[in-house]
Design a protein around this motif. Structure first.
Motif, mmCIF file in Angstrom:
data_model
loop_
_atom_site.group_PDB
_atom_site.id
_atom_site.type_symbol
_atom_site.label_atom_id
_atom_site.label_comp_id
_atom_site.label_asym_id
_atom_site.label_seq_id
_atom_site.Cartn_x
_atom_site.Cartn_y
_atom_site.Cartn_z
ATOM 1 N N VAL A 1 -7.881 8.253 -3.041
ATOM 2 C CA VAL A 1 -9.002 7.484 -3.589
ATOM 3 C C VAL A 1 -8.734 7.153 -5.053
ATOM 4 O O VAL A 1 -8.805 5.993 -5.465
ATOM 5 C CB VAL A 1 -10.337 8.256 -3.457
ATOM 6 N N SER B 1 -6.564 -0.650 -8.031
ATOM 7 C CA SER B 1 -7.457 -1.815 -7.981
ATOM 8 C C SER B 1 -7.653 -2.433 -9.367
ATOM 9 O O SER B 1 -7.752 -3.647 -9.497
ATOM 10 C CB SER B 1 -8.805 -1.456 -7.353
ATOM 11 N N GLN B 2 -7.708 -1.598 -10.412
ATOM 12 C CA GLN B 2 -7.843 -2.182 -11.751
ATOM 13 C C GLN B 2 -6.530 -2.814 -12.212
ATOM 14 O O GLN B 2 -6.530 -3.860 -12.858
ATOM 15 C CB GLN B 2 -8.345 -1.149 -12.767
ATOM 16 N N TYR C 1 -8.365 -1.064 -21.085
ATOM 17 C CA TYR C 1 -8.241 -0.613 -19.689
ATOM 18 C C TYR C 1 -7.883 0.866 -19.560
ATOM 19 O O TYR C 1 -8.123 1.467 -18.515
ATOM 20 C CB TYR C 1 -7.189 -1.450 -18.949
ATOM 21 N N SER D 1 -11.728 -9.279 -14.052
ATOM 22 C CA SER D 1 -10.463 -8.628 -13.690
ATOM 23 C C SER D 1 -10.698 -7.412 -12.793
ATOM 24 O O SER D 1 -9.915 -7.144 -11.891
ATOM 25 C CB SER D 1 -9.647 -8.245 -14.927
ATOM 26 N N GLY E 1 -9.707 -7.296 -8.809
ATOM 27 C CA GLY E 1 -8.885 -6.183 -8.332
ATOM 28 C C GLY E 1 -9.540 -5.450 -7.172
ATOM 29 O O GLY E 1 -8.878 -5.040 -6.219
ATOM 30 N N THR F 1 -10.656 3.142 -18.433
ATOM 31 C CA THR F 1 -11.034 2.896 -17.038
ATOM 32 C C THR F 1 -10.136 3.705 -16.109
ATOM 33 O O THR F 1 -10.614 4.415 -15.207
ATOM 34 C CB THR F 1 -10.878 1.388 -16.691
ATOM 35 N N TYR G 1 -17.534 1.700 -9.613
ATOM 36 C CA TYR G 1 -17.143 0.543 -10.427
ATOM 37 C C TYR G 1 -18.233 0.096 -11.395
ATOM 38 O O TYR G 1 -17.943 -0.581 -12.380
ATOM 39 C CB TYR G 1 -16.741 -0.632 -9.523
ATOM 40 N N LEU H 1 -6.231 -1.610 0.836
ATOM 41 C CA LEU H 1 -5.911 -0.203 0.588
ATOM 42 C C LEU H 1 -6.929 0.630 1.362
ATOM 43 O O LEU H 1 -8.142 0.512 1.133
ATOM 44 C CB LEU H 1 -6.012 0.121 -0.908
ATOM 45 N N LEU I 1 -4.175 -4.082 -10.229
ATOM 46 C CA LEU I 1 -4.039 -5.326 -9.462
ATOM 47 C C LEU I 1 -4.888 -6.432 -10.095
ATOM 48 O O LEU I 1 -4.455 -7.572 -10.220
ATOM 49 C CB LEU I 1 -4.502 -5.136 -8.010
ATOM 50 N N GLY I 2 -6.106 -6.079 -10.470
ATOM 51 C CA GLY I 2 -7.013 -7.062 -11.063
ATOM 52 C C GLY I 2 -6.527 -7.554 -12.412
ATOM 53 O O GLY I 2 -6.637 -8.741 -12.731
ATOM 54 N N LEU I 3 -5.977 -6.641 -13.206
ATOM 55 C CA LEU I 3 -5.412 -7.038 -14.494
ATOM 56 C C LEU I 3 -4.244 -7.999 -14.273
ATOM 57 O O LEU I 3 -4.139 -9.038 -14.942
ATOM 58 C CB LEU I 3 -4.966 -5.777 -15.260
ATOM 59 N N TYR J 1 -11.032 6.905 -13.597
ATOM 60 C CA TYR J 1 -10.749 6.945 -12.162
ATOM 61 C C TYR J 1 -9.920 8.181 -11.805
ATOM 62 O O TYR J 1 -10.041 8.724 -10.713
ATOM 63 C CB TYR J 1 -10.022 5.668 -11.709
ATOM 64 N N GLU K 1 0.842 -1.204 0.000
ATOM 65 C CA GLU K 1 0.000 0.000 0.000
ATOM 66 C C GLU K 1 0.877 1.253 0.000
ATOM 67 O O GLU K 1 0.636 2.194 -0.752
ATOM 68 C CB GLU K 1 -0.925 0.004 1.219
ATOM 69 N N MET L 1 -3.711 -9.913 -11.643
ATOM 70 C CA MET L 1 -4.286 -11.168 -11.163
ATOM 71 C C MET L 1 -4.806 -11.993 -12.327
ATOM 72 O O MET L 1 -4.524 -13.177 -12.449
ATOM 73 C CB MET L 1 -5.478 -10.872 -10.243
ATOM 74 N N SER M 1 -5.954 4.680 -5.497
ATOM 75 C CA SER M 1 -6.319 3.336 -5.061
ATOM 76 C C SER M 1 -7.276 2.676 -6.048
ATOM 77 O O SER M 1 -7.221 1.455 -6.256
ATOM 78 C CB SER M 1 -6.936 3.385 -3.663
ATOM 79 N N LEU M 2 -8.166 3.477 -6.656
ATOM 80 C CA LEU M 2 -9.053 2.925 -7.681
ATOM 81 C C LEU M 2 -8.233 2.430 -8.866
ATOM 82 O O LEU M 2 -8.448 1.334 -9.385
ATOM 83 C CB LEU M 2 -10.057 3.986 -8.158
ATOM 84 N N ALA N 1 -8.032 3.673 1.375
ATOM 85 C CA ALA N 1 -8.989 4.531 0.674
ATOM 86 C C ALA N 1 -10.156 3.729 0.098
ATOM 87 O O ALA N 1 -11.273 4.246 -0.027
ATOM 88 C CB ALA N 1 -8.290 5.314 -0.439
ATOM 89 N N ILE O 1 2.469 1.764 -3.362
ATOM 90 C CA ILE O 1 1.524 2.326 -4.330
ATOM 91 C C ILE O 1 1.274 3.809 -4.040
ATOM 92 O O ILE O 1 1.354 4.649 -4.932
ATOM 93 C CB ILE O 1 0.194 1.533 -4.306
#
Lengths: 206, 206
Positions: free
Chosen positions: A149, A156-157, A185, B156, B160, A188, B185, B170, A159-161, A192, A125, A163, A152-153, B172, A128
């Protein structure tokens, strides 16, 4: 253990490891900003000068302590320097570039350890927030509200990508090339970064 | 081991575990569609009737084998039944609902195991594709192209979000409530479901 021929300054491995372990504890407990080399030296029971000698700055010590897959300062100017237009696409392209490079293995280990160790989660964290987002925004040509915020958003995308593509390995995502992923992406991330957050009842602005 | 008072049919724990282990291997190797109870029975060296007796259908066996945090069939109609408008927001709200419920612990274990075990990663992919996405789309009122790509993109962002909020934590993201997260989202999910993919050079349509 064999001594590796790397760019790192040599040193007794146990002292280095002792400093890194202490650094992880202090950074996780105090946060990046409030942690000092002096404090970490006390925790590691070594002289602060030794930390400077082994690792250089607090910034470099942090990156080694979290086993960061890359130094954000080496990629952020290219992504954020050209301004806010299309920054989302550039960020995705660069992100995929890191993961698809030899550093990808390091990035994967980094992400796994964030998932498995609460202490590493805290450090990730901070990595980042303090090393990526703040660096990034000082390179931007506009002022951004709700930095944590938005950052972190975006995280989050990404991190998800990571993953989806590198850990769970969803085949539909693995089959897409970096350019296609940037087109998908990028908007997106861009949203954010730029979306109006005033009507969402966010906690008081940091 | 103590026998738990759950809704599960009792059975010798080692036989159940033997079947579940065989099921994981077969589902991971063959994919959900091509795996049959008969095949799993052969791998587990038990009679197919015993699997039906312990687990019911192939679908239920799969959900137990992957330790699914919830049965998609119980939530999908509410999310996708009302049609494509605002489906993104409803999906995020429901997703957060599962994670914030007592099932959240199970969801967390599920995600961790997807990260740490390649065999589980494959099963999670099948869970997402065969149990969530396909179920979801048959509930929708419009036809959707590139189902696997769209479903994986949506997965994804949800992966995330789960990583950011429940694993890396995180702050936030942790501080935002479900409704705010749905507003943020939702449009991302909606876009992945509806965006025009024809100009991106995707692999041949599945």
């Amino acid at each position: 253990m064999e001594r590796k021929r790397s760019g790192r300054r040599p040193g007794r491995p146990d002292t280095r490891q002792q400093i890194l372990a202490a650094a992880r504890e202090v950074f996780a407990a105090e946060g990046y900003e409030r942690s000092s080399i002096r404090r970490i030296a006390t925790a590691a029971e070594v002289d602060p000068a030794l930390i400077h000698h082994y690792f250089g700055t607090k910034d470099k010590l942090f990156l080694e302590a979290v086993e960061a897959p890359f130094d954000p300062k080496t990629v952020i100017p290219d992504v954020f320097g050209p301004g806010i237009t299309n920054v989302g696409e550039r960020l995705v392209r660069t992100f995929i570039g890191v993961w698809d490079s030899p550093n990808g293995t390091r990035a994967e280990a980094f992400l796994r350890s964030a998932v498995n160790h609460p202490l590493m989660s805290k450090l990730v964290e901070q990595f980042i927030l303090n090393h990526i987002i703040k660096n990034a925004l000082t390179n931007l040509d506009v002022e951004i509200d709700h930095i944590s915020v938005r950052g972190s958003l975006i995280a989050s995308q990404l991190l998800g990508l990571a993953m989806a593509r590198y850990l769970v390995k969803l085949s539909a995502i693995c089959e897409l090339d970096a350019e296609t992923l940037a087109k998908i992406y990028g908007p997106t991330i861009q949203r954010y970064l730029e979306m109006d957050l005033t009507e969402l009842h966010l906690p008081p602005r940091e």
